[in-house]
Design a protein around this motif. Structure first.
Motif, short mmCIF file in Angstrom:
data_model
loop_
_atom_site.label_atom_id
_atom_site.label_comp_id
_atom_site.label_asym_id
_atom_site.label_seq_id
_atom_site.Cartn_x
_atom_site.Cartn_y
_atom_site.Cartn_z
N GLU A 1 9.28 1.72 -18.29
CA GLU A 1 10.65 1.80 -18.83
C GLU A 1 11.58 0.87 -18.06
OE1 GLU A 1 12.95 2.75 -21.76
OE2 GLU A 1 10.98 3.67 -21.60
N LYS A 2 11.32 0.68 -16.76
CA LYS A 2 12.14 -0.21 -15.94
C LYS A 2 11.99 -1.65 -16.41
CE LYS A 2 12.73 -1.97 -11.30
NZ LYS A 2 11.96 -2.42 -10.17
N ALA A 3 10.76 -2.07 -16.68
CA ALA A 3 10.53 -3.44 -17.15
C ALA A 3 11.17 -3.66 -18.52
CB ALA A 3 9.03 -3.71 -17.21
N LYS A 4 11.09 -2.68 -19.41
CA LYS A 4 11.74 -2.79 -20.72
C LYS A 4 13.24 -3.01 -20.56
CE LYS A 4 8.85 0.26 -23.51
NZ LYS A 4 8.89 1.50 -24.31
N GLN A 5 13.83 -2.25 -19.66
CA GLN A 5 15.28 -2.36 -19.43
C GLN A 5 15.63 -3.73 -18.84
OE1 GLN A 5 17.02 0.03 -20.71
NE2 GLN A 5 18.96 -0.92 -20.19
N GLU A 6 14.80 -4.23 -17.91
CA GLU A 6 15.05 -5.55 -17.32
C GLU A 6 14.98 -6.65 -18.38
OE1 GLU A 6 12.12 -5.98 -14.28
OE2 GLU A 6 13.27 -4.85 -12.80
N ILE A 7 13.98 -6.57 -19.26
CA ILE A 7 13.83 -7.57 -20.32
C ILE A 7 15.02 -7.51 -21.28
CG2 ILE A 7 12.43 -8.20 -22.33
CD1 ILE A 7 9.96 -7.35 -20.68
N LYS A 8 15.43 -6.31 -21.62
CA LYS A 8 16.57 -6.12 -22.52
C LYS A 8 17.85 -6.69 -21.90
CE LYS A 8 18.76 -2.47 -25.19
NZ LYS A 8 18.77 -1.03 -25.49
N GLU A 9 18.07 -6.41 -20.62
CA GLU A 9 19.27 -6.92 -19.93
C GLU A 9 19.23 -8.44 -19.80
OE1 GLU A 9 22.19 -5.56 -18.85
OE2 GLU A 9 21.50 -3.84 -20.00
N SER A 10 18.05 -8.99 -19.52
CA SER A 10 17.93 -10.45 -19.41
C SER A 10 18.24 -11.12 -20.74
CB SER A 10 16.53 -10.83 -18.96
OG SER A 10 16.27 -10.33 -17.68
N LEU A 11 17.72 -10.57 -21.82
CA LEU A 11 17.99 -11.11 -23.15
C LEU A 11 19.47 -11.00 -23.50
CD1 LEU A 11 16.32 -12.49 -25.31
CD2 LEU A 11 15.99 -10.29 -26.39
N LYS A 12 20.08 -9.90 -23.08
CA LYS A 12 21.52 -9.71 -23.30
C LYS A 12 22.33 -10.75 -22.53
CE LYS A 12 25.12 -6.22 -22.90
NZ LYS A 12 25.43 -4.87 -22.44
N ASN A 13 21.92 -11.06 -21.29
CA ASN A 13 22.61 -12.08 -20.49
C ASN A 13 22.43 -13.47 -21.07
OD1 ASN A 13 23.47 -10.10 -18.72
ND2 ASN A 13 21.81 -10.45 -17.27
N ILE A 14 21.26 -13.77 -21.59
CA ILE A 14 20.98 -15.09 -22.14
C ILE A 14 21.82 -15.35 -23.39
CG2 ILE A 14 19.21 -16.45 -23.34
CD1 ILE A 14 17.17 -15.19 -21.40
N THR A 15 21.91 -14.36 -24.27
CA THR A 15 22.54 -14.57 -25.57
C THR A 15 23.97 -14.04 -25.68
OG1 THR A 15 21.64 -12.49 -26.41
CG2 THR A 15 20.33 -14.48 -26.74
N ALA A 16 24.40 -13.23 -24.73
CA ALA A 16 25.72 -12.59 -24.77
C ALA A 16 25.86 -11.69 -25.99
CB ALA A 16 26.84 -13.61 -24.73
N GLN A 17 24.74 -11.10 -26.40
CA GLN A 17 24.71 -10.18 -27.53
C GLN A 17 23.68 -9.10 -27.24
OE1 GLN A 17 25.25 -12.82 -31.18
NE2 GLN A 17 24.07 -11.13 -31.96
N LYS A 18 23.88 -7.91 -27.79
CA LYS A 18 22.95 -6.82 -27.55
C LYS A 18 21.66 -7.05 -28.34
CE LYS A 18 22.49 -1.85 -27.87
NZ LYS A 18 23.07 -0.62 -28.40
#
Length: 179
Positions: free
Chosen positions: A47-64
């Motif tokens: 679950e930690k890795a899923k959250q890290e990937i989700k946050e990284s993608l959010k930072n890259i695109t500035a979208q959820k």
């Protein structure tokens, strides 16, 4: 950011019109959308890795990011129906133009041994697909905060159906396109 779009319309389109031999501006390709997606693969249990990937993608695109789910169970891959298997983000209009500009001038030069995009990456409808083996080429991904290694796929969709026009546009924008 309006300077880029005015530059695009004032400088690139007239030269592209002459270069391609198109009859009018409506035949030329326009950026429709950019879809960025990633699979979580070996990180499905964490679950930690899923959250890290989700946050990284959010930072890259500035979208959820939106989670993508498995449509059916596959026992060999230990995937169950309706299990999260990845995330995706769709960028349109100004966000898509800004991301394309950033990808051409900032991200792709950071890729190791990058010489250019192959013409085979552009399909017959003029859509460009680029895969990144690791997301650390994006400056928004912090190596210290992200412990999981993941890749991305960027699909760029244009409004035209003519492949040659898209190749000419990408060359005009500064993207090295190889034969």
């Amino acid at each position: 950011m309006t300077k880029k779009s005015s530059n695009f319309l004032e400088e690139i389109y007239p030269t592209l019109l002459k270069q391609t031999g198109a009859k009018n501006y409506y035949e030329l390709p326009r950026l429709n959308k950019i879809v960025i997606n990633t699979g979580i693969g070996p990180h499905m249990k964490s679950e930690k890795a899923k959250q890290e990937i989700k946050e990284s993608l959010k930072n890259i695109t500035a979208q959820k990011p939106v989670p993508t789910y498995a449509k059916k169970s596959i026992a060999g891959f230990k995937i169950r129906e309706n299990q999260i298997v990845g995330y995706k983000v769709t960028l349109r209009k100004q966000k898509a133009r800004d991301f394309l500009y950033k990808m051409i001038h900032v991200i792709l030069p950071r890729v190791r041994d990058f010489k250019g995009i192959s013409e085979r990456s552009i399909d017959k409808n003029g859509n460009l697909t680029i895969g990144f083996r690791d997301a650390f080429v994006f400056p928004e991904v912090n190596r210290e905060k992200v412990s999981s290694f993941f890749g991305l796929e960027v699909c760029i969709n244009f409004t035209t159906k003519k492949r040659e026009y898209v190749i000419a546009l990408l060359k005009q924008l500064g993207l090295p396109v190889l034969k």
